[in-house]
Design a protein around this motif. Sequence first.
Motif, short mmCIF file in Angstrom:
data_model
loop_
_atom_site.label_atom_id
_atom_site.label_comp_id
_atom_site.label_asym_id
_atom_site.label_seq_id
_atom_site.Cartn_x
_atom_site.Cartn_y
_atom_site.Cartn_z
N GLN A 69 0.85 -1.35 -0.04
CA GLN A 69 0.01 0.16 -0.08
C GLN A 69 1.09 1.19 0.07
O GLN A 69 0.54 2.15 -0.64
N SER A 70 1.89 1.17 0.92
CA SER A 70 2.69 2.38 0.72
C SER A 70 3.34 2.88 -0.49
O SER A 70 3.67 3.71 -0.92
N PHE A 71 3.87 1.58 -1.30
CA PHE A 71 4.27 1.59 -2.48
C PHE A 71 3.32 2.33 -3.68
O PHE A 71 3.77 2.86 -4.37
N LEU A 72 2.09 1.65 -3.44
CA LEU A 72 1.16 2.01 -4.63
C LEU A 72 0.75 3.53 -4.24
O LEU A 72 0.57 4.35 -5.07
N ARG A 73 0.84 4.03 -3.02
CA ARG A 73 0.52 5.48 -2.59
C ARG A 73 1.65 6.38 -3.29
O ARG A 73 1.75 7.47 -3.96
N ALA A 74 3.04 5.93 -3.26
CA ALA A 74 4.16 6.64 -3.68
C ALA A 74 4.03 6.77 -5.10
O ALA A 74 4.38 7.63 -5.59
N ALA A 75 3.76 5.55 -5.72
CA ALA A 75 3.64 5.49 -7.12
C ALA A 75 2.63 6.34 -7.75
O ALA A 75 2.60 7.21 -8.86
N ALA A 76 1.53 6.67 -7.03
CA ALA A 76 0.39 7.27 -7.34
C ALA A 76 0.66 8.75 -7.28
O ALA A 76 0.47 9.62 -8.14
N SER A 77 1.77 9.22 -6.45
CA SER A 77 2.00 10.35 -6.32
C SER A 77 3.22 11.01 -7.14
O SER A 77 3.65 12.09 -7.40
N GLY A 78 3.84 9.85 -8.13
CA GLY A 78 4.86 9.94 -8.82
C GLY A 78 6.20 10.14 -8.01
O GLY A 78 7.19 10.77 -8.64
N GLU A 79 6.14 10.03 -6.64
CA GLU A 79 7.56 10.19 -6.15
C GLU A 79 8.63 8.98 -6.14
O GLU A 79 8.54 8.10 -5.48
N VAL A 80 9.50 9.26 -7.09
CA VAL A 80 10.68 8.13 -7.54
C VAL A 80 11.46 7.92 -6.16
O VAL A 80 11.80 6.66 -5.78
N GLN A 81 11.89 8.88 -5.37
CA GLN A 81 12.76 8.49 -4.18
C GLN A 81 12.01 7.61 -3.06
O GLN A 81 12.41 6.76 -2.48
N ALA A 82 10.92 7.91 -3.02
CA ALA A 82 9.76 7.35 -2.19
C ALA A 82 9.63 5.84 -2.63
O ALA A 82 9.49 4.83 -1.69
N LEU A 83 9.44 5.77 -3.85
CA LEU A 83 9.51 4.41 -4.36
C LEU A 83 10.62 3.57 -4.10
O LEU A 83 10.68 2.36 -3.76
N MET A 84 11.85 4.15 -4.71
CA MET A 84 12.95 3.61 -4.39
C MET A 84 13.23 3.12 -3.05
O MET A 84 13.95 2.07 -2.63
N ASP A 85 12.83 4.00 -1.93
CA ASP A 85 12.96 3.38 -0.57
C ASP A 85 12.44 2.45 -0.24
O ASP A 85 12.83 1.79 0.71
N LEU A 86 11.41 1.91 -1.13
CA LEU A 86 10.67 0.64 -0.63
C LEU A 86 11.21 -0.49 -1.32
O LEU A 86 10.49 -1.71 -1.34
N LEU A 87 12.15 -0.11 -2.31
CA LEU A 87 12.61 -1.37 -3.07
C LEU A 87 14.07 -1.95 -2.49
O LEU A 87 14.74 -0.99 -2.28
N ALA A 88 14.26 -3.24 -2.54
CA ALA A 88 15.46 -3.82 -2.18
C ALA A 88 16.53 -3.31 -3.32
O ALA A 88 16.00 -2.97 -4.50
N PRO A 89 17.86 -3.24 -3.02
CA PRO A 89 18.78 -2.80 -4.07
C PRO A 89 18.92 -3.87 -5.18
O PRO A 89 18.93 -3.25 -6.34
N ASP A 90 18.57 -4.99 -5.02
CA ASP A 90 18.55 -6.02 -6.16
C ASP A 90 17.17 -6.44 -6.69
O ASP A 90 16.87 -7.52 -7.19
N VAL A 91 16.17 -5.41 -6.45
CA VAL A 91 14.96 -5.76 -6.86
C VAL A 91 14.76 -6.16 -8.24
O VAL A 91 15.51 -5.67 -9.21
N VAL A 92 13.96 -7.04 -8.73
CA VAL A 92 13.80 -7.50 -9.98
C VAL A 92 12.13 -7.21 -10.40
O VAL A 92 11.34 -7.85 -9.71
N GLN A 93 11.83 -6.80 -11.69
CA GLN A 93 10.59 -6.78 -12.09
C GLN A 93 10.44 -7.55 -13.19
O GLN A 93 11.28 -7.47 -14.18
N ILE A 94 9.20 -8.42 -13.24
CA ILE A 94 9.26 -9.31 -14.46
C ILE A 94 7.88 -9.14 -15.02
O ILE A 94 6.95 -9.10 -14.29
N SER A 95 7.77 -8.80 -16.33
CA SER A 95 6.31 -8.69 -16.75
C SER A 95 6.01 -9.77 -17.93
O SER A 95 6.92 -10.10 -18.64
N ASP A 96 4.66 -10.18 -17.96
CA ASP A 96 4.24 -11.10 -18.93
C ASP A 96 3.20 -10.82 -19.75
O ASP A 96 2.09 -10.56 -19.10
N GLY A 97 3.45 -10.33 -20.85
CA GLY A 97 2.62 -10.03 -21.79
C GLY A 97 2.09 -11.07 -22.88
O GLY A 97 1.01 -10.93 -23.56
N GLY A 98 2.83 -11.99 -22.91
CA GLY A 98 2.62 -12.95 -23.98
C GLY A 98 2.82 -12.59 -25.37
O GLY A 98 2.10 -13.22 -26.32
#
Length: 299
Positions: A173-202
């Motif tokens: 919820q904190s991550f989504l609030r930060a994303a909705a506000s567009g705060e990049v640093q607030a987002l980064m503070d909630l992410l681990a240094p080695d975070v991985v994002q994987i997308s599946d669009g097929g």
Amino acid sequence: MAEDAFTEQRPLLFTIAYEMLGSAADAEDVLQESYLRWSAVDPATVGHPRAYLVRVVTRQALNHLRAVKARREEYVGAWLPEPIRTAPDVGEDVVLAESVSMAMMLVLETLNPNERAVFVLHDVFGYTHGEIAASIGRTEVAVRQIAHRARQHVHARRRRFEPDSDAAREVVQSFLRAAASGEVQALMDLLAPDVVQISDGGGKVVAARRPITGRADVAHFVLGVLRTATTATTRVEHTAYNGMPAARFVNDGVLDWLVAFEIDGGRITGLYGIRNPDKLHSADAVRPLDRGGRQTWKP
């Protein structure tokens, strides 16, 4: 009655098939095929219906797994398991929650069919090597060797994560609030240094073809997706998928984007975004999962 016995064991049978296949649709096909075989047998001749049904489902799942191997090798972009909506109590069973998590399912994809079957049946569901040997048509000695090899492979690649919980949902919820506000640093503070994002669009909708790693790149990617894939009327729903906290993005009543969050130590270590409509069409129903009451190792 044959139908009653099958219905009673259905949550266990579905869980086994899903963990072996990574697809709810394929798991349902396996259960349908297994039921047809079960209905042709006189239940009075079967001493242990659950053991019999587990053997049938395992064999059918192995056949399916071998058949879909080539199809997955040709998949466009990154492949993620078909998400299953899970009840809150799944997070209370640490072994079950980890075994259906996106990260673990991706590790299981790297095993060959026999290794996957043996690992799932032994380490998740607690079946003995002898019971598994009868299910996959191998000797008990061979099953022990396969189990050792598969366990080493999985343990070398597994990722730590916290199952769905109130604390984990608060991070999301904190991550989504930060994303909705567009705060990049607030987002980064909630992410681990080695975070991985994987997308599946097929290959059917716009999605990143390769994993994105690192706080800054993942944060900017998330903000970019929110700008292009959401509108003022987009509804965000909080729930759980694969034993993980998740967010559903619904546009005009249609589920457009589903993100499951992997969290460790209060930081997001993985984001798994599914946009392939083929994998979202059945993502509303809560799937009952069951390990059959077996005792297994503690992760």
